[in-house]
Design an enzyme around this catalytic site. Structure first.
Site, mmCIF file in Angstrom:
data_model
loop_
_atom_site.group_PDB
_atom_site.id
_atom_site.type_symbol
_atom_site.label_atom_id
_atom_site.label_comp_id
_atom_site.label_asym_id
_atom_site.label_seq_id
_atom_site.Cartn_x
_atom_site.Cartn_y
_atom_site.Cartn_z
ATOM 1 N N ILE A 273 53.255 2.976 58.823
ATOM 2 C CA ILE A 273 52.993 3.361 60.216
ATOM 3 C C ILE A 273 53.407 2.229 61.148
ATOM 4 O O ILE A 273 54.021 2.473 62.189
ATOM 5 C CB ILE A 273 51.495 3.707 60.423
ATOM 6 C CG1 ILE A 273 50.990 4.676 59.353
ATOM 7 C CG2 ILE A 273 51.254 4.241 61.833
ATOM 8 C CD1 ILE A 273 51.679 6.002 59.264
ATOM 9 N N CYS B 230 48.263 -6.278 56.943
ATOM 10 C CA CYS B 230 49.131 -5.118 57.122
ATOM 11 C C CYS B 230 50.499 -5.410 56.503
ATOM 12 O O CYS B 230 51.156 -6.380 56.883
ATOM 13 C CB CYS B 230 49.308 -4.757 58.589
ATOM 14 S SG CYS B 230 50.422 -3.336 58.783
ATOM 15 N N ASN C 211 43.418 -3.915 51.306
ATOM 16 C CA ASN C 211 44.432 -3.156 52.038
ATOM 17 C C ASN C 211 45.424 -2.560 51.018
ATOM 18 O O ASN C 211 45.189 -2.617 49.807
ATOM 19 C CB ASN C 211 45.131 -4.080 53.055
ATOM 20 C CG ASN C 211 45.706 -3.313 54.239
ATOM 21 O OD1 ASN C 211 46.245 -2.220 54.078
ATOM 22 N ND2 ASN C 211 45.591 -3.884 55.433
ATOM 23 N N THR D 67 42.521 7.174 52.203
ATOM 24 C CA THR D 67 43.438 8.289 51.966
ATOM 25 C C THR D 67 42.709 9.603 51.670
ATOM 26 O O THR D 67 43.200 10.681 52.020
ATOM 27 C CB THR D 67 44.380 7.906 50.799
ATOM 28 O OG1 THR D 67 45.024 6.682 51.158
ATOM 29 C CG2 THR D 67 45.437 8.955 50.546
#
Lengths: 252, 303
Positions: free
Chosen positions: B71, B130, B192, B266
């Protein structure tokens, strides 16, 4: 939007690997509008992990809705094996529907399986005073679906096949200009290449159209930002800003 | 009814089931399915100093039992977050945690300062993990020294509890958690996504617009669980465990491995009711095993 178990009440094979499913789900059937989709979890296991989105093919507005799908991978393969009586985990209706515009002519342009959301749209256009013309392009005659139902519903139909096995030989986008006229309302769904070419031609003629897009979805409800397409001021989510977009908002 | 309340530093969560940043927007998208106040906490989608358009599509690839995403921290930026997003949070009666991501230490500090007085926010999660942005993000999270520095500065800049979200893409997750602990973090989020790749064999190119992405989902669960267990055995810092949690059983495994709370990520996409179903399954498990509190099953794995 609802999450529920929809009961499969009828499963028809239209051709090898192409199916129409009819589900009993009043909450979805009552509220679904043309262009919206349902997101189906085909298996309670993690194979496949994600839900599979399907345009609503039609709804009786009360109890039942239908989907049209082609077996493309593991998800649709599992769905195709379900038998009437099966309860299917369904979220919907989702996404932005087509906006029905008042035009002298409704020009509806379908490429292949893109006919599915347009079928539902034409169901509703039938109640309007202006005529509807469907330009339906497919690879070959065997890939034409639901033609009898379409004809019975009073839609004018012009067929195009790549190989000339039915209707006019060629792609629907090769001929679309002949059918456009000032003041017509244009609606389209099909492969991205078709949408690109079509949009260009429609804009060149000084017209605009609404297009329904397909994409890999993540959440289906607007949270994950995974299914975006480029629009003039950034990215828009196919699942909830679409799947129906005004063609002049999109950047190709 | 067993007591589900847990404590993370000064934060009190009504239950240990939270939702992971980036998988739940700002809470609105799932209101059609259930009241988000039922969650123990909500980790909000990342906010950066400036608006970020995010990465070019395609941004998603489904893999066996997993999902790769890139993303790229698409968000409206700090100013609009304060003006437009924060008002939406009013009325959600649970612990709300902002997730901040910066390109530099100074950007993390500016974000922490600006959000410290923000009404409704109970804590900050510092995203040093990230995998989908060029600067900041994972570049900070793979160095214990950088984690220490960012954490220290953010802790100094904000009165709110600081949770550091760690990347699993490191050789030694324990040393990363140690660094956060020493620098004054209240908790760590583990883990993450795992840096991943998918290739289109016809075009011979990566499928994702950003080439690589982060893998999540059940495929990563055993690795995430192992990391939570390792960190729990070697540190005293509370852990929010995450990575492929789909069911109550998964959540209980993470709690037993040493997580004080868990985050559902998810699974929200697959089953929008997953978090509330997990709360129920947890409650039933505790009842069946005659526990009066969820705290009795946290960090109980021996050997």
């Amino acid at each position: 939007m609802h999450k529920l178990l929809a009961k499969l009440i009828d499963a028809q094979a239209l051709a090898s690997g192409v199916f129409v499913h009819t589900y009993h789900a009043p909450e979805i059937s009552r509220s679904a509008e043309p262009g919206q989709f349902v997101n189906i979890r085909v298996s309670s296991s993690v194979a496949p992990l994600l839900r599979r989105p399907f345009s609503v093919l039609s709804s009786d507005g009360r109890e039942q809705f239908r989907i049209l799908f082609e077996v493309k991978g593991q998800g649709t393969e599992i769905l195709s094996r379900k038998q009437p009586g099966a309860e299917v985990d369904c979220v919907g209706p989702l996404g932005q529907p087509f906006q029905i515009k008042a035009g002298k002519l409704n020009l509806v342009i379908a490429g292949g399986m893109g006919v599915a959301p347009l079928f539902f749209l034409m169901q509703q256009l039938r109640t309007k005073p202006y005529p509807t013309l469907l330009l339906y392009g497919v690879r070959t005659k065997a890939c034409l679906y639901l033609v009898d139902e379409l004809v019975a519903s009073g839609v004018q139909l012009q067929i195009f096949t790549d190989d000339g096995s039915a209707g006019q030989q060629g792609m629907v986008t090769d001929f679309v200009e002949e059918y456009m006229q000032p003041g017509c309302a244009i609606y389209a769904c099909g492969p991205m290449e078709m949408i690109k070419v079509l949009t260009h031609k429609v804009h060149s003629a000084g017209l605009e159209c609404q297009v329904s897009l397909e994409n890999q979805l993540g959440c289906g409800v607007g949270a994950c930002l995974g299914c975006v397409v480029k629009v003039h001021d950034g990215y828009a989510r196919v699942c909830c800003d679409g799947p129906v977009f005004d063609s002049n908002a999109l950047e190709f | 009814m067993p007591d589900l309340e847990i404590q993370i530093g000064e934060l009190t969560l009504k239950n240990p089931v939270t939702v992971a940043s980036g998988t739940f927007g700002y809470g609105q998208e799932y209101e059609a399915f259930y009241d988000p106040s039922l969650l123990g906490a909500i980790f909000l989608k990342s906010v950066t100093l400036e608006e970020r358009p995010g990465n070019p599509p395609p941004r998603l690839v489904e893999t066996p039992a997993g999902l790769i995403n890139s993303i790229g921290l698409q968000n409206v930026g700090l100013d609009r977050f304060l003006d437009e997003v924060v008002p939406l949070l009013e009325g959600i009666d649970t612990v709300l945690i902002a997730n901040i991501a910066g390109n530099t230490v100074d950007e993390y500090v500016q974000l922490a300062e600006a959000l410290s007085d923000c009404p409704g926010l109970a804590a900050l999660e510092v995203n040093v993990s990230c995998p989908n942005v060029k600067e900041g993000g994972i570049a900070f999270g793979t160095s214990a020294d950088m984690i220490r520095e960012v954490t220290q500065e953010v802790v100094a800049a904000s009165a709110l509890p600081i949770i550091v979200k760690l990347t699993p893409n490191v050789a030694d997750i324990v040393s990363m958690a140690h660094a956060a602990e020493e620098a004054g973090a209240t908790a760590v989020s583990l883990v993450n996504t795992f840096l991943a790749l998918a290739i289109d064999i016809e075009t011979r190119r990566p499928i994702l617009g950003n080439a690589t992405g982060g893998l999540s989902g059940p495929a990563i669960k055993p690795i995430a669980l192992r990391m939570v267990w390792q960190v729990a055995r070697s540190t005293n810092i509370p852990i929010i465990g995450m990575g492929g949690i789909m069911t109550g059983t998964d959540a209980i495994e993470f709690l037993m491995a040493g997580a004080t709370a868990i985050a559902v990520g998810t699974a929200n996409f697959v089953n929008p009711l997953a978090p509330v179903e997990i709360v129920k399954e947890l409650e039933m498990f505790l009842e069946a095993h005659h526990h009066t509190s969820v705290r009795e099953i946290i960090n109980v794995v021996e050997g």
